[in-house]
Design a protein around this motif. Sequence first.
Motif, mmCIF file in Angstrom:
data_model
loop_
_atom_site.group_PDB
_atom_site.id
_atom_site.type_symbol
_atom_site.label_atom_id
_atom_site.label_comp_id
_atom_site.label_asym_id
_atom_site.label_seq_id
_atom_site.Cartn_x
_atom_site.Cartn_y
_atom_site.Cartn_z
ATOM 1 N N PHE A 398 0.835 -1.201 0.000
ATOM 2 C CA PHE A 398 0.000 0.000 0.000
ATOM 3 C C PHE A 398 0.871 1.252 0.000
ATOM 4 N N THR A 399 1.895 1.218 0.861
ATOM 5 C CA THR A 399 2.774 2.387 0.969
ATOM 6 C C THR A 399 3.493 2.647 -0.348
ATOM 7 N N ILE A 400 3.987 1.579 -0.950
ATOM 8 C CA ILE A 400 4.785 1.737 -2.161
ATOM 9 C C ILE A 400 3.935 2.294 -3.296
ATOM 10 N N THR A 401 2.642 1.980 -3.268
ATOM 11 C CA THR A 401 1.789 2.432 -4.359
ATOM 12 C C THR A 401 1.052 3.715 -4.021
ATOM 13 N N LEU A 402 1.337 4.270 -2.838
ATOM 14 C CA LEU A 402 0.629 5.474 -2.396
ATOM 15 C C LEU A 402 0.785 6.603 -3.405
ATOM 16 N N GLY A 403 2.014 6.722 -3.923
ATOM 17 C CA GLY A 403 2.298 7.778 -4.903
ATOM 18 C C GLY A 403 1.452 7.646 -6.153
ATOM 19 N N LYS A 404 1.035 6.417 -6.427
ATOM 20 C CA LYS A 404 0.224 6.171 -7.618
ATOM 21 C C LYS A 404 -1.220 6.631 -7.379
ATOM 22 N N PHE A 405 -1.728 6.313 -6.170
ATOM 23 C CA PHE A 405 -3.136 6.603 -5.890
ATOM 24 C C PHE A 405 -3.357 8.050 -5.477
ATOM 25 N N ARG A 406 -2.409 8.584 -4.722
ATOM 26 C CA ARG A 406 -2.535 9.994 -4.330
ATOM 27 C C ARG A 406 -1.306 10.718 -4.841
ATOM 28 N N PRO A 407 -1.287 11.055 -6.117
ATOM 29 C CA PRO A 407 -0.053 11.599 -6.698
ATOM 30 C C PRO A 407 0.348 12.899 -5.993
ATOM 31 N N SER A 408 1.578 12.927 -5.563
ATOM 32 C CA SER A 408 2.075 14.136 -4.914
ATOM 33 C C SER A 408 2.846 14.981 -5.919
ATOM 34 N N GLN A 409 3.039 14.461 -7.102
ATOM 35 C CA GLN A 409 3.844 15.157 -8.103
ATOM 36 C C GLN A 409 3.049 15.248 -9.398
ATOM 37 N N PRO A 410 3.333 16.285 -10.195
ATOM 38 C CA PRO A 410 2.737 16.303 -11.530
ATOM 39 C C PRO A 410 3.275 15.132 -12.356
ATOM 40 N N ASP A 411 2.570 14.811 -13.420
ATOM 41 C CA ASP A 411 3.020 13.712 -14.269
ATOM 42 C C ASP A 411 4.439 13.959 -14.743
ATOM 43 N N GLU A 412 5.095 12.887 -15.089
ATOM 44 C CA GLU A 412 6.480 13.022 -15.504
ATOM 45 C C GLU A 412 6.564 13.925 -16.737
ATOM 46 N N ILE A 413 7.478 14.870 -16.668
ATOM 47 C CA ILE A 413 7.637 15.827 -17.766
ATOM 48 C C ILE A 413 8.845 15.396 -18.584
ATOM 49 N N ASN A 414 8.665 15.368 -19.889
ATOM 50 C CA ASN A 414 9.808 15.097 -20.761
ATOM 51 C C ASN A 414 10.638 16.374 -20.833
ATOM 52 N N MET A 415 11.823 16.345 -20.267
ATOM 53 C CA MET A 415 12.612 17.570 -20.134
ATOM 54 C C MET A 415 13.343 17.951 -21.423
ATOM 55 N N GLN A 416 13.444 16.984 -22.352
ATOM 56 C CA GLN A 416 14.294 17.235 -23.513
ATOM 57 C C GLN A 416 13.920 18.515 -24.278
ATOM 58 N N PRO A 417 12.638 18.745 -24.573
ATOM 59 C CA PRO A 417 12.316 19.977 -25.300
ATOM 60 C C PRO A 417 12.739 21.242 -24.558
ATOM 61 N N ILE A 418 12.657 21.210 -23.228
ATOM 62 C CA ILE A 418 13.049 22.391 -22.451
ATOM 63 C C ILE A 418 14.561 22.559 -22.509
ATOM 64 N N VAL A 419 15.269 21.430 -22.352
ATOM 65 C CA VAL A 419 16.734 21.491 -22.428
ATOM 66 C C VAL A 419 17.140 22.011 -23.803
ATOM 67 N N ASN A 420 16.480 21.524 -24.838
ATOM 68 C CA ASN A 420 16.792 21.990 -26.194
ATOM 69 C C ASN A 420 16.517 23.479 -26.333
ATOM 70 N N PHE A 421 15.381 23.911 -25.778
ATOM 71 C CA PHE A 421 15.039 25.324 -25.878
ATOM 72 C C PHE A 421 16.108 26.181 -25.204
ATOM 73 N N LEU A 422 16.568 25.736 -24.048
ATOM 74 C CA LEU A 422 17.557 26.535 -23.318
ATOM 75 C C LEU A 422 18.906 26.551 -24.039
#
Lengths: 1013, 411
Positions: A398-422
Motif C-alpha cells: 500500500f505504501t509503495i503504491t501510495l504515490g500512484k493513488f494519491r499523486p504528490s507530483q505532476p506527471d512526468e515531464i519530458n525535459m528534452q524539449p526544455i533542455v533543447n530550448f535553453l
Amino acid sequence: MKTSKTNKYLITAVLLGIIFHGTSMFFTVERTYDALIHLFFANHYATSWFEPWSYSWYTGFTVMGYPPLVHQTIGVLSLIGGLKFGMFTVALLGVVLFITGVYRFTKVLIPNEKVAGYAAIMAVFSSCFVETLHIFGQLPSIIGISILMHALPEIYKWLKTGKKIALFKALALLAVTVTSHHVTPIFGMVFFIFPLIGTVIMDAAREQVHSNKEITFSAFAKALWNKLRRIITFGACSLILIIGCILPYWINTKNNPITQVPIPHGSRDNFLEVTSSGLVFFVIPWGILMVFLPYFLYRFYSKRLLFFGFSFSLLFILGTGGTTPIPLKLLGENAFNILTLDRFTLWASIMALPLFGEFCYRFTDGDYKEILQRKWGAIVHRATGGFLAVAFIFMAVFTITLGKFRPSQPDEINMQPIVNFLNEDDHDKWRYLPLGFGDQMAWLSAQTNATTVDGNYHSARRLPELTSRAVERLENSKYRGIEGLGSLQQFLTVPEKFHLKYVFSNDKFYDPLLYFTGWHRLSLLENGITVWEKAGISPLPSILPKDDVPLFQKLMWGIIPFSTVVISIFLYLGSMLFYSYRKKEKKRLYIYENGPETQKGQGWLYGISIFWLGVMIVLASIMVYGIYVEKSVQLTPESVVTAYYDAIDFKEFERAHSYIYPASEKDISQFMLEVSVTDGLLSSYAKMDSIAVTVVDQNESTVKAIAKIKWITPLKEIQTTDTLSITKNKGDWFIVPEEVDPDIPPDQLMFESGTRFFNHGKRKITSEQTFHEDVLKQPVVEVTTAKMIQRDSTFYIVGSIQNVDNIPADIAVTGALYDRDNKEIARYNSQDIVKHKLLPKETTPFLIQFDITYDEEKLYQVPSNFEVQVKANVATTDLYQTVAPSQIDINESQLNGFLFNPSIEAATIPQLLISYYNENKELIWTEAVYIDESVRPQRKRPFSILLEDLELPIVLASHLDNVSINGLPNQSISDKVHPNRNKSGEKEFLLPVDNKPYSFISITTNAYIGNPR
Amino acid sequence: MRKLVSNITFWALIVMTAIIYSCSEKQKIEKTAIAADAFKIVTPIDQVVTKNGIKIKFQSYNNDDFELLEFVVSGTYGTTVLKPQLHQDQLAIHIPEVISQHSGIIEWKLIAGETTLERGSFKLLPNIKQLKTVENYVGPRSIIANERDYTMLVSIPVDSLDNMLPDQTVVQMSKQFKGDITTTTKKIQSGFAWQRIPAPLTTGRLITGSTLQQISSKELVVDIFPDIAVPFKITKSSNHNYADGNEIIILQTDQIKDSHGNIMTDGTLVTFFIKDDHDNSWQTTASTVNGYAFAKALHPQAPSTWTVKGVINGMVESPELNITFKSIIDEIPFSFSENKIVTIGPLTSYLGQLVPDGIPVQLKIDGSEIILKTHNGISTYTFDTKIIEPNTYDIQIKTLGITTTKSIELK
C-alpha cells in the motif's frame, strides 16, 4: 562454522529486499520528494567535484549545506551509466545496507542469529523504510542510519572488550555516517549510541553479579566507572569526527545561519486535525508495528534494554509532531521549525524492528507458538500468523503504491524539449523559472547549464525575497495561498533584477498572473509546456558573484567523504583476511538469558496486548467508517454542497453531476455543455481554499443553502456567496441546478479584419549578436502624468502613459523614491495595475506600490522625490481588443454595466483599470478590478462594482522632471514627437461620481485571452 | 595496506620535488651595464598595416648580452614587452600581428634593465589598396513624416584589416525614397562620414547605402511613419435603428490621415465614447486598418439617443454623431393567475416577432427587486407566500425601456 545455519534468513532477506525494492524503485524513486534533489547535487559533483559553489539555484548557493558522500557517490557512478543509474545503484546499496544493518543492530539488542534473521526479513517490508525510500526518497538518510546500525556492534565491542580494531571500525563507520547525513549521527548519538552505552554498562554490571535482580544502582555505577575511560575515548573521537569530517559544513552553517522563515511541513501538524499528515507521518510509518506496541514497551523496559526503552519512548513522542505540545517543548521553537519530525518516527520504528523480529521468531518458532497453540489451537494460531503476515506485506505494498493513488507530483515531464530550448540561441544566458514542475525541477536543473532563481533546498536560500516568506518553492507557490503567490509576484514583477527572461509553465493556474505582470507566451513546447518570455531583460553577466571558501575547505569536502569509505572498506577487508586465517570460535559477548525469567509478566502482557489489539481494531474500523462517510456525502444538505464544490474544484464533473437533482432533467450531456462554456478566473484559474455552508429555511424535503467560498486565484482572493436550493429524493439530498443565461448573441457568423504583427527577431540564422539592421527601434512612449502619493503609510506612484509611436509597445514601468539627500529609498515595478502591451496611440494608467518596511532603528521617512523609468520594446502579441464596457451607470456607490465582447476571441479574464480623479480632473488613483467570469464572443457579462469611499491620497509631488523613456528624458520625446498635446479624450469623457471624496472615474479595459485562436 | 603507504609516500615525494624545483627557478638575472651604443635597431618607418607582424632587425648587437634587452611597444590596443630573438645568427624583434594589424601610432622603446637604449615611434597606416567594406549605421530606424524629425546615416569604410580610412577619403552616401535617388559625396573625418536625412513628408521606406571605390555597404532601411492625425469624421452603420438589445451597430471613422495626407499606420487605436440621454456611458475601441477604424457596439435595450465621439487620446477627436434608437414595444403584456403566478409577455418586436431570448424584465414589489429573463418572449414568476405575506401589492414592471405598474392580490 555455525553461522551458515542462521545466515540463510539474512540471505533470504537481502534477496527479497533486492527483488522487492529493486524492481519497484524504478517506478517510484523518481517521483519521490527528495530523490531528484540528491540527483541534482550529484550532477554538481559530477561536473565540478572540488567547487562547492553552484549557480544553478537561488542565484547561486553553496553545496556545503548538505553532507556530500551520497551525492558524490551518485556523481561518480553517473560517469559510468548516467545520473539515474547512479541514483538507482545507490538506492539499491541503501536497501542492502539497511537490511544488513538491521541484522547487525538486532544482534546487539538480542544476541540470537535467528531473531536477527527474522528482523532482517521484517526490515524488508517495514512500511517506514518503504515510505522513506519510495515516497520520500531520502537516500542520504537511509544510508546514514544503515551505516550507523552497522557501527553499533563495533561500538559495543569496543566498550565491552576494549579491542582497538573495534574502535577503529566504529569510528570509520561513524565517519561514513557523518559524511552521508548530518542529522543522523547527531541525533543518532543521543537516541542510539547513548542507550547502547547504557546497555553495555548494564551487561558489564550483570556479569559481576548472578542475576538481573542484583543489578542495583551501585553495581551499575561501578560498571560505569570501569568503562568510563573507553566511553570518553569513544565520545571524544566521535565528536572530533562529527566536526572534522564535515568541517566546511559547520563553517558554512556558522557563516550563513539559516534565516528562513519556517516553512510548514506536514510532520509538524496536529495529526488528529490534519488527518492526511497523520496518515503519511504516523499511520503509514508505524503500520502493523503499532499493534505490537505493548510488546515493545514490555521488552524495552526489561532491565537490559531499559535505555533503549527511554530512547524509543522519546522518539515515539517526538514523532507525533504537533499532536502534543511535547515535541515543541523538547526541541525548542527553532529546531522544531527546521527539522522534519518524520525522521524520529523512522528511527523509532527501526528501533522496534529487532523486537518485532524477536516476536515473530517467538510466534512462529519459539515459546509463544507453544503457548498460543495450547491456548487457541493450531489453526487459529496459524491463521493469525497468516493474517499478520498478509497485513504487514499489504501495508508495504500500500505504501509503495501510495504515490500512484494519491499523486504528490505532476506527471512526468519530458525535459528534452526544455533542455533543447535553453540550449538554442543562447537562451541559457538568462535565468528561467519553472512553474508547476514539482520536484522534477531539480531534474531539469541537473540537465541544463541555465540557472534559475528558484531551487529545491530551502536551507541554502539567500535571497531575502525567498527567505522572508514561508514558501517552499516558487514553482508550487499556489499551495501557499496568497503569501506564496506574493513571493512569486515579486519575481515576476521585477524580473530584470534576476535576469529572469523565461518561464516554463506546466500549470495554467499561473498564466493569468504572468500575463498581467507583462509576460507573453512564446511557444508551446512539444511536451505541452508553455514558454513565457519577458521583453527587455539583459542577459546574465559572464562573471557572477560567489562566496568563495578557502582551498583547504574545498579539498576537505572533496577528499574526506570518499576517504572514509575507502578506510572503512580497508579496515573490514583487513579484519576479514585476519580472521579467515584463524579458527572461528563462537564467543558470546554477554550473558543473555531466555530462561524462565523472561516469562515473568507474560500473563499481563497477553492481556494488555489483546486489549490493545481490540483498541487498534476499533480505531481502524473508525477510520474505515470515516472513509465511508466521506464517500456518502448526500446524507446531509451541507455535505452535498461541500462535495459538489469539491468536485467542481477538482474538475470531476461527472461526480458533480451526480449531486444534481435527477428530476431537473439536466442530463450529463447538457451539464457538461454548460461547464464547457463557462470559463474565466473563477472557473478555470481558482483553487478552493475554504467553504462554509449554512442552511436556511430547512423543511422536510427542501432547503436553501448558502455557500460562502474563499477561492485562491493567481491574481486575488475571491469570496463568493452562492445560494442553492437543495432537495431530498429517496433519502439523498440533491442540488437543484440554476438556470443558464438564455441570452442569444446577435450574429451566427462573424467577420473580422484587423492588424496583426510579427517580428522576425534574427533574420540571419546565426548565433552572433543580432545584426544592426535587425535591431528594431524601441517604440517611443510618453508619460503624460506622474504623481508620488501617500496613502496611510504606503507610498505609490500613479500616472498615465501613452504609446505615441506608430508601432505597438511592450512597456515596463519602474519607479523609485528618493529622500531629501537624493538617496534611494525604494524601487519597484508596476505589477498588474498597468496595461503592458499598448497599440499605437493607446493610453494606460499605472500604479506602482512601494512596500517599505521600516526597522525600529530607521526613522520613518517621507520620500521627497521620485523617478519613473519606462522601458519600451516592440510588442507583437496580446494587443487584441476584446471587451467594451457598456451601459455604464453610476448609482450612488455602485458602478453597474456590462462588458460586451464584439470580437471573435473569448476574453477569459477581463481586467478593468479604474482610475480616480479629483474635482480638477487630475488623476489621483488607479486600481485593477478583475471580472470573475469570461466574456465569450458577442456575449454580455454584467458587472457591478462597489465604489469605495476611497479617501483622497496625499499628493507628495507631481511633475515629469525625473521621467525617462528608454533612457531619454520624457520632455525631449514630448517636444519632438508630440509637442501640441491636447485634452482630447482625456477629460471630457470621465464619468462623474457624486458624494465621494473623488469626483470622476474612468475605465480602461484589458483582457487575458486564455486560448487565442 | 603497505602498498598504499608506499604509494602515498611516492606521490608525496614527487610533489615535494616539484615544489623545490619551482622555487629554484627564480634565479635573479644579474644586472650588467650595457653600453648605450652596444645595440642599435633598424629604426622602423611609417608603413601600412599588415597581418604578418613586423620584423625589426638590429644594426649592431652582441651575442652575449641580448637576453637582457626588452622592447616595449605601445599600439592602439595596448602595450606589450617583447624580447629580441636570435634566429640564424640574426637578432631581430618580431612585433606580433595583434599590434601590426591595427592602424595608428606605434611608440617603441628599447631598454636593458632600467636604462633606455633607444626610443621612437612610427605610424601604421590603413591599407587603402585593400578595402573590405563600408559599415553603415542609420538611426533612428523609424521617423515621423514632419519637419521636425530626421535620421542620420553614418558610413565607416574599412580596409581589409578593419582599419578606418584616413581623413578626406571620399564616400558616396545615397538614399532612395519613392524612386528618387540622391547621392551625396562626403569626406571622412576621424574615420567616418555622416549625413542627416530630414524626414520626407510622405510615409514610406527610405533606403540608404554608401559606396567607396569598389566597396559598398549593406542596405539599411528607415521607415517613415505618419505624423499626428488631424480631426476625422465618424459615421455609423447598422441594420436598423430599433432598441432591441440584440443587434450590432458599427461605428466607423473615415480615413484618418495626418496633416500631410498620410494614412495612419495600421493598428492605431481609436476609442469611441458614447453617452446616452439616460446618463449611461459606453466605450468601444478599434484599431485602424488602412486608416479606417470599425468599432462594434450592441444596440441598447431601451429607446434612447446616443452621442458618439471618436478620439485618439491626447491628439484628435471627431465631431459628435447622434444616433436615435426606437422602441420595439408600446406596452407590456401582463397576466396574473392562480393568485401567485405573474406572466409577462409575450413580448414582441418591431415586426411582431418574438423578442430574442434573454431580454431582462425587472419586477419591483414591496421594495425588493427581481430580475427575470425572457424565454420565447415570455417570463414568468411564481410568488411564494411563505416569503412574501399574502396581501395586495403594486408591482412595477420594467423592460425594454418601458415601465408599467399593476396591482395584484396574493393569496
